[in-house]
Design an enzyme around this catalytic site. Structure first.
Site, PDB file in Angstrom:
ATOM      1  N   GLU A   1      -3.403   7.784  -3.784  1.00 29.73           N
ATOM      2  CA  GLU A   1      -3.902   7.384  -5.101  1.00 29.73           C
ATOM      3  C   GLU A   1      -5.187   8.127  -5.432  1.00 29.73           C
ATOM      4  O   GLU A   1      -5.984   8.374  -4.530  1.00 29.73           O
ATOM      5  CB  GLU A   1      -4.144   5.867  -5.111  1.00 29.73           C
ATOM      6  CG  GLU A   1      -2.845   5.100  -5.166  1.00 29.73           C
ATOM      7  CD  GLU A   1      -3.025   3.585  -5.223  1.00 29.73           C
ATOM      8  OE1 GLU A   1      -4.046   3.115  -5.728  1.00 29.73           O
ATOM      9  OE2 GLU A   1      -2.120   2.892  -4.750  1.00 29.73           O
TER      10      GLU A   1
ATOM     11  N   HIS B   1      -1.376   0.575  -9.760  1.00 26.37           N
ATOM     12  CA  HIS B   1      -2.009  -0.418  -8.862  1.00 26.37           C
ATOM     13  C   HIS B   1      -2.583  -1.608  -9.648  1.00 26.37           C
ATOM     14  O   HIS B   1      -3.781  -1.904  -9.581  1.00 26.37           O
ATOM     15  CB  HIS B   1      -3.108   0.256  -8.036  1.00 26.37           C
ATOM     16  CG  HIS B   1      -3.403  -0.470  -6.754  1.00 26.37           C
ATOM     17  ND1 HIS B   1      -3.837   0.163  -5.618  1.00 26.37           N
ATOM     18  CD2 HIS B   1      -3.327  -1.784  -6.414  1.00 26.37           C
ATOM     19  CE1 HIS B   1      -4.026  -0.720  -4.647  1.00 26.37           C
ATOM     20  NE2 HIS B   1      -3.712  -1.914  -5.107  1.00 26.37           N
TER      21      HIS B   1
ATOM     22  N   ARG C   1       0.859  -1.178   0.000  1.00 25.49           N
ATOM     23  CA  ARG C   1       0.000   0.000   0.000  1.00 25.49           C
ATOM     24  C   ARG C   1       0.899   1.233   0.000  1.00 25.49           C
ATOM     25  O   ARG C   1       1.965   1.241   0.643  1.00 25.49           O
ATOM     26  CB  ARG C   1      -0.896   0.032   1.244  1.00 25.49           C
ATOM     27  CG  ARG C   1      -2.051  -0.950   1.192  1.00 25.49           C
ATOM     28  CD  ARG C   1      -3.129  -0.497   0.191  1.00 25.49           C
ATOM     29  NE  ARG C   1      -4.268  -1.397   0.152  1.00 25.49           N
ATOM     30  CZ  ARG C   1      -4.414  -2.420  -0.692  1.00 25.49           C
ATOM     31  NH1 ARG C   1      -3.482  -2.690  -1.589  1.00 25.49           N
ATOM     32  NH2 ARG C   1      -5.499  -3.173  -0.661  1.00 25.49           N
TER      33      ARG C   1
HETATM   34  N1  LIG Z   1      -0.710  -3.800  -5.094  1.00 25.21           N
HETATM   35  C1  LIG Z   1      -1.687  -4.667  -5.140  1.00 25.21           C
HETATM   36  O1  LIG Z   1      -2.418  -4.744  -6.106  1.00 25.21           O
HETATM   37  C2  LIG Z   1      -1.893  -5.592  -4.000  1.00 25.21           C
HETATM   38  C3  LIG Z   1      -1.544  -5.223  -2.735  1.00 25.21           C
HETATM   39  N2  LIG Z   1      -1.746  -6.076  -1.692  1.00 25.21           N
HETATM   40  C4  LIG Z   1      -1.315  -5.644  -0.343  1.00 25.21           C
HETATM   41  O2  LIG Z   1      -0.444  -6.625   0.179  1.00 25.21           O
HETATM   42  C5  LIG Z   1      -0.765  -6.865   1.521  1.00 25.21           C
HETATM   43  C6  LIG Z   1      -0.306  -8.224   1.946  1.00 25.21           C
HETATM   44  O3  LIG Z   1      -1.122  -9.242   1.405  1.00 25.21           O
HETATM   45  P1  LIG Z   1      -0.927 -10.761   1.874  1.00 25.21           P
HETATM   46  O4  LIG Z   1       0.472 -11.183   1.679  1.00 25.21           O
HETATM   47  O5  LIG Z   1      -1.972 -11.538   1.198  1.00 25.21           O
HETATM   48  O6  LIG Z   1      -1.238 -10.623   3.421  1.00 25.21           O
HETATM   49  P2  LIG Z   1      -0.624 -11.455   4.626  1.00 25.21           P
HETATM   50  O7  LIG Z   1      -1.466 -11.146   5.798  1.00 25.21           O
HETATM   51  O8  LIG Z   1      -0.459 -12.881   4.242  1.00 25.21           O
HETATM   52  O9  LIG Z   1       0.826 -10.817   4.822  1.00 25.21           O
HETATM   53  C7  LIG Z   1       1.070  -9.635   5.483  1.00 25.21           C
HETATM   54  C8  LIG Z   1       2.278  -9.847   6.345  1.00 25.21           C
HETATM   55  O10 LIG Z   1       2.662  -8.601   6.879  1.00 25.21           O
HETATM   56  C9  LIG Z   1       3.169  -8.871   8.176  1.00 25.21           C
HETATM   57  N3  LIG Z   1       3.210  -7.668   8.964  1.00 25.21           N
HETATM   58  C10 LIG Z   1       2.219  -7.025   9.580  1.00 25.21           C
HETATM   59  N4  LIG Z   1       2.687  -5.957  10.239  1.00 25.21           N
HETATM   60  C11 LIG Z   1       4.019  -5.919  10.031  1.00 25.21           C
HETATM   61  C12 LIG Z   1       5.053  -5.053  10.444  1.00 25.21           C
HETATM   62  N5  LIG Z   1       4.787  -4.006  11.192  1.00 25.21           N
HETATM   63  N6  LIG Z   1       6.289  -5.309  10.025  1.00 25.21           N
HETATM   64  C13 LIG Z   1       6.548  -6.375   9.241  1.00 25.21           C
HETATM   65  N7  LIG Z   1       5.607  -7.239   8.834  1.00 25.21           N
HETATM   66  C14 LIG Z   1       4.361  -7.003   9.216  1.00 25.21           C
HETATM   67  C15 LIG Z   1       2.194  -9.905   8.724  1.00 25.21           C
HETATM   68  O11 LIG Z   1       2.717 -10.592   9.812  1.00 25.21           O
HETATM   69  C16 LIG Z   1       1.995 -10.778   7.518  1.00 25.21           C
HETATM   70  O12 LIG Z   1       2.884 -11.863   7.486  1.00 25.21           O
HETATM   71  C17 LIG Z   1      -2.267  -6.641   1.576  1.00 25.21           C
HETATM   72  O13 LIG Z   1      -2.690  -6.288   2.865  1.00 25.21           O
HETATM   73  C18 LIG Z   1      -2.490  -5.525   0.593  1.00 25.21           C
HETATM   74  O14 LIG Z   1      -2.472  -4.287   1.251  1.00 25.21           O
HETATM   75  C19 LIG Z   1      -2.288  -7.290  -1.889  1.00 25.21           C
HETATM   76  C20 LIG Z   1      -2.653  -7.697  -3.128  1.00 25.21           C
HETATM   77  C21 LIG Z   1      -2.496  -6.886  -4.297  1.00 25.21           C
HETATM   78  O1  LIG Z   2      -6.134  -6.992  -3.123  1.00 21.91           O
HETATM   79  C1  LIG Z   2      -5.592  -5.922  -2.823  1.00 21.91           C
HETATM   80  O2  LIG Z   2      -5.344  -5.612  -1.661  1.00 21.91           O
HETATM   81  C2  LIG Z   2      -5.251  -4.989  -3.883  1.00 21.91           C
HETATM   82  O3  LIG Z   2      -4.556  -4.061  -3.673  1.00 21.91           O
HETATM   83  C3  LIG Z   2      -5.785  -5.186  -5.241  1.00 21.91           C
HETATM   84  O4  LIG Z   2      -5.583  -6.409  -5.700  1.00 21.91           O
END
Ligand SMILES: NC(=O)C1=CN([C@@H]2O[C@H](COP(=O)(O)OP(=O)(O)OC[C@H]3O[C@@H](n4cnc5c(N)ncnc54)[C@H](O)[C@@H]3O)[C@@H](O)[C@H]2O)C=CC1
Ligand SMILES: O=C(O)C(=O)CO
Length: 696
Positions: free
Chosen positions: A562, A580, A533
């Site tokens: 954004e 994004h 993000r």
């Molecule tokens: N750019 C895009 O289109 C996308 C962005 N995302 C973003 O990616 C993020 C992660 O997605 P997932 O891997 O599926 O989630 P997830 O929950 O599997 O991974 C997030 C990780 O961040 C860690 N975390 C939390 N606070 C932390 C901190 N202060 N320092 C270090 N690590 C910390 C958690 O322990 C967890 O392992 C989503 O929350 C979303 O915001 C996800 C999908 C697409």
């Molecule tokens: O899934 C998310 O969190 C995104 O940012 C878009 O895929």
């Protein structure tokens, strides 16, 4: 349309009981009643006049002139319509004015009115002549009035606003052009037959010197014009890649009778008579999610407002006064106001079409007992692949080099031209080694033989095991093994890594995680990638850092505010910026839509929550029905404390009672029975992040 009307009427009657706005039901009744009267009158007219047609001497001059005028008006509209449509399509394609295109097609209010008027003109011509040549003429004039009234009313209620896939009759009518064509022209054919009967009794039909015969010939030509113009219209539209516009499967919903005339409401409706009203604030990829909702008895409403980001007010309007669930987007502000509106409308569920839900105030949702869904798992690899793409593009300066080529600046190979970084043997740093972070780490380690350093609040033993095994494999093959290290602080990663990718959730702890001080800790030629993000990085500090360190490069998919970039970022040659799109692969986006829809309907129907949001494959198999569960509800604990209160004793007694085969230990604290009696699995709260399967 009569029978269709009856079906609609019956369904709407039921709908009323469930508390739909009464106004709409009433509007839907009227055209059907009028429609039945029309059918009855048609039959009476036919019987009456076939038995004893009383030939009227000759149509009066005035009525003949009226008929000719009507015919000319109808013919003119028919002749100009296809050309008008093509011209509008060409203009709109060039000017990208999609709304114009919609306006010119028969699914828009304007297009539908045009359609209806031309049809009515055609019918009117015949009925006016029939009223002259037959007695009692009143039957025909009443038929004409009914014809106009019923079509007019139908346009503003059920007409073309139907895609009830559960009704065989609707499927037949809307899915079968021949049947639909038959229904549409049968009345006119009947009138022509009556005219032929009358003419046959006295004179030769081909005698064009007689006024009725002449009119009859002209009218028959006009009846042919309708299918011809339709074919021209459809083929023109499909040539321009918009066959959907004319399709009956893309209806515009008109939710009030007259406001629709001036301002069509851009809502696409599926299964209008569905029991549960589910609103999607945006059209989403694929159709599976729609079909799944429809199969579960939902009326699906999809908002087609051109505005990219809907405001809270827009969404309140969409929710209306009765809504069971909403599928929303990460750009929307789901806080107290929206959850309160959804709760007042009887809503039980909201799902982001995203895994990240930092746009959602989960506390507010808890307050109103509304489930909040997200879409994990399905986008893990896709997002990791974009992070890998940005890493490579930044390391090898691909975007800069591409611009250089296009600008015609390439004069030949040079030893110093766009020299970048080799990844092999360097260290990749991952901050937030959850689903996406781990997938990205594996790609970079396995694909480019990079060493890994990661920082996360939890240990990722599975990732560590993977790197260890891969290192051993490389060693066994005589190559330099890869290594891993779990850093004790984020700073350690920043100092040691050559390439750093950010994958944490966005919350208070990760806001501006990468700031001025931390940027300064990084290597001068390091690469920073952000697919999490925007606010995880202090973007203003980043712009300054990029300016001061031209060899430092970034690949950004997300931005602090954004859709805007902080001033100066767009001018930085050492920054690659994409809008994004990390999860933007067709399979993933369709899967996200499916998961979001199932989250909502699962909660509405009271299904359990799926045991493991990391393993959502059973929901994504297009060849099988998905499990009756919500794939991922982030506030499940707050919504139903009873899951957590179950103790080990309960589990063991349940095991003995039901012959449970396995117990899964999970970190998130939910306890959910899954599967049927013979294959029951419990998900049990545990401290460990890793899941273990304990055979019993
Ligand atoms: N750019 C895009 O289109 C996308 C962005 N995302 C973003 O990616 C993020 C992660 O997605 P997932 O891997 O599926 O989630 P997830 O929950 O599997 O991974 C997030 C990780 O961040 C860690 N975390 C939390 N606070 C932390 C901190 N202060 N320092 C270090 N690590 C910390 C958690 O322990 C967890 O392992 C989503 O929350 C979303 O915001 C996800 C999908 C697409
Ligand atoms: O899934 C998310 O969190 C995104 O940012 C878009 O895929």
């Amino acid at each position: 349309m009569g029978e269709l009307g009856l079906k609609m009427q019956v369904k709407m009657g039921k709908e009323k009981e469930r508390g739909r706005p009464e106004k709409l039901s009433v509007y839907l009744y009227i055209p059907n009643i009028v429609g039945y009267m029309r059918v009855v009158l048609n039959c009476v007219a036919f019987v009456l006049l076939c038995v004893s047609p009383t030939k009227h001497s000759s149509p009066s001059f005035i009525s003949s002139a009226f008929v000719v005028m009507l015919w000319m008006a109808g013919a003119l509209v028919y002749l100009t319509k296809p050309r008008l449509a093509i011209t509008v399509i060409i203009c709109t394609r060039k000017l990208e004015l999609d709304s114009f295109l919609l306006l010119s097609s028969s699914v828009s209010t304007f297009g539908a009115v045009l359609d209806m008027v031309t049809d009515r003109v055609s019918t009117a011509c015949l009925l006016v002549i029939l009223s002259q040549v037959y007695r009692p003429s009143l039957v025909f004039l009443s038929l004409l009035a009914l014809d106009i009234a019923s079509h007019w009313l139908q346009m503003y209620s059920s007409h073309k606003d139907v895609k009830d896939s559960t009704s065989w009759l609707f499927r037949l009518y809307y899915g079968n052009r021949i049947f639909m064509c038959y229904c549409c022209v049968s009345c006119e054919v009947l009138y022509i037959i009556l005219l032929l009967i009358a003419n046959n009794q006295t004179e030769n039909l081909l005698n064009v010197s007689s006024l009725p015969s002449l009119l009859l010939c002209l009218l028959s030509t006009q009846l042919l014009m309708k299918p011809v113009s339709r074919i021209m219209d459809t083929s023109a539209l499909s040539r321009y890649g918009e066959p959907k516009v004319l399709s009956f499967e893309t209806p515009l919903h008109r939710n009030t009778l007259f406001s629709a005339m001036s301002k069509p409401v851009a809502i696409e409706v599926y299964n209008p008579n569905g029991k549960y009203r589910v609103v999607s604030t945006k059209p989403m990829p694929g159709t599976r999610w729609i079909n799944l909702l429809v199969d579960q008895g939902c009326r699906v409403e999809i908002c087609h407002l051109k505005k990219t980001i809907l405001s809270v007010e827009d969404i309140i309007d969409l929710i209306g006064n009765r809504c069971d669930g909403v599928i929303g987007q990460l750009t929307e502000d789901w806080g107290e106001t929206l959850f309160s509106a959804l709760s007042k409308a009887g809503g039980k569920a909201f799902s982001n079409m995203a895994v990240g839900y930092n746009n959602v105030d989960v506390e507010a949702a808890n307050k109103y007992g509304i489930a909040v869904g997200n879409t994990p798992g399905v986008l893990t690899e896709t997002t990791a692949e974009l992070a890998a793409s940005l890493s490579l593009a930044a390391a090898r300066r691909i975007v800069e080099a591409d611009g250089f080529m296009r600008a015609g600046l390439y004069e030949g190979w040079l030893p110093h031209l766009f020299v970048g970084n080799l990844l092999k043997g360097q260290t990749v740093g991952v901050i937030g080694a959850g689903r996406i972070g781990s997938a990205y780490a594996r790609m970079m380690v396995e694909g480019f033989k990079m060493n890994l350093i990661y920082f996360d609040l939890y240990q990722s033993t599975r990732l560590e095991k993977f790197v260890t095994a891969y290192g051993q494999f490389l060693k066994a093959n005589g190559e330099q093994p890869v290594t891993w290290k779990r850093a004790s602080s984020m700073e350690e990663v920043l100092r040691e890594a050559d390439l750093i990718s950010l994958h944490p959730v966005l919350d208070k702890t990760t806001y501006h995680l990468v700031n001025k001080e931390r940027l300064a800790m990084m290597k001068k030629e390091a690469i920073l990638v952000n697919c999490s993000r925007g606010p995880v990085i202090d973007e203003e500090a980043l712009v300054n850092h990029l300016r001061e360190n031209p060899m430092f490069r970034v690949g950004l998919d997300v931005f602090e505010e954004e859709p805007f970039m902080k001033p100066g970022l767009a001018d930085m040659k050492n920054a690659i910026v994409v809008p994004h799109i990390a999860s933007a692969s067709k399979w993933t986006r369709e899967g996200m839509a499916t998961l979001a829809a199932l989250n909502v309907v699962g909660r509405i129907k009271g299904y359990p929550i799926w045991s493991d949001p990391n393993r959502v494959d059973p929901f994504l198999n297009e060849n099988a029905s998905p499990p009756n569960a919500s794939p991922s509800i982030v506030n499940s604990k707050a919504l139903d404390q009873s899951f957590r209160k179950l103790s080990m004793e309960h589990i063991v007694s349940a095991y003995k009672r039901t012959k449970t085969r396995a117990i899964l230990l999970d970190y998130d604290g939910t306890l959910m029975p899954q599967g049927d009696e013979s294959n029951l699995v419990f998900i049990v709260s545990a401290k460990s992040r890793e899941r273990e399967q304990v055979q019993m």
